[in-house]
Write an enzyme that holds these catalytic residues in place. Sequence first.
Site, PDB file in Angstrom:
ATOM      1  CE  LYS A   1      51.930 -21.074 -30.821  1.00  0.00           C
ATOM      2  NZ  LYS A   1      50.606 -21.158 -31.353  1.00  0.00           N
TER       3      LYS A   1
HETATM    4  N1  GLU Z   1      45.446 -25.271 -33.599  1.00  0.00           N
HETATM    5  C1  GLU Z   1      46.400 -26.208 -32.626  1.00  0.00           C
HETATM    6  C2  GLU Z   1      47.480 -25.671 -32.253  1.00  0.00           C
HETATM    7  O1  GLU Z   1      48.128 -24.623 -32.867  1.00  0.00           O
HETATM    8  C3  GLU Z   1      46.585 -27.634 -33.551  1.00  0.00           C
HETATM    9  C4  GLU Z   1      45.216 -28.198 -33.723  1.00  0.00           C
HETATM   10  C5  GLU Z   1      45.451 -29.410 -34.590  1.00  0.00           C
HETATM   11  O2  GLU Z   1      46.523 -29.689 -35.288  1.00  0.00           O
HETATM   12  O3  GLU Z   1      44.465 -30.307 -34.669  1.00  0.00           O
HETATM   13  O4  GLU Z   1      47.931 -26.177 -31.138  1.00  0.00           O
END
Ligand code: GLU
Length: 276
Positions: free
Chosen positions: A238
């Site tokens: 990001k």
């Molecule tokens: N929230 C996590 C992320 O943005 C992804 C979690 C998942 O897909 O289990 O990296």
Amino acid sequence: MTVTRFAPSPNGPLHLGHAYSAIVAHDLARAAGGRFLLRIEDIDGARSRSELAEDFRLDLAWLGLEWDEVPAQSTRLADYARAAEALRGEGLLYPCSCTRAEITEDAASIGPEGPVYSGRCRREGPVEGRPVAWRLDVAKALAVTGPLSWTDALAGEQAARPELLGDVVMVRKDEPASYHLAATLDDAADGVTLVTRGQDLFSASHVHRLLQALLGLPVPRWHHHPLLLDAEGRKLAKRRNSPSLADRRTRGEDGLLLAAQLRLHRLPAGISLGSA
Ligand code: GLU
């Protein structure tokens, strides 16, 4: 019915890697006549920015995806607390006051997610007066469940090896749950049958499988897709690679065309798809 999900954390804008991940999950659901869910994983305290979630919805719509949105993690804290209490009641969690620096210093080894916790607070107890996280005693948990396995659509059947990650945190010092606990509970509550996410989270599934066994949750299948990599072979991040999906969208790029190109693995210069 096949139910997949895309579960972004609103701690930075989505980039091409997220677009690819969402498209894979969306298309797997659609090909099976199933459902594709969006879940906002917003329990990362100070780093979560709720206004980004609206951008994420605009980004997905711009890519031509349709989804059902399920409640964000911040609305489910009581469920996480209940599950943590159940694990604590079984004697499977212990308090840990170690700081990040201590964890790194003491690390028994470096696991797939970084330093593996040495287990110091399991042996010696936490330092009084310091805030504590609650860790899963993985050896004890495995003694309860016995050997476990799980299946990845691309990598095949896996023997669960949660010990690779060590005694992972279930309840953070500053939050009522860790990613591992929250995501595992949510996937069960949301009826996800095919957990679709990037290969960078492959090893997390060893822990999630163990939690499913401990908490009596249904066991889904997994699909860990290859990651988009930058010119140096690092996963897109990001903070690093530009431009974000929101940048592309607001400057008038064609989202449907971008989605079509990603489906065909026609990637912008300098970006490649890692091996499966
Ligand atoms: N929230 C996590 C992320 O943005 C992804 C979690 C998942 O897909 O289990 O990296």
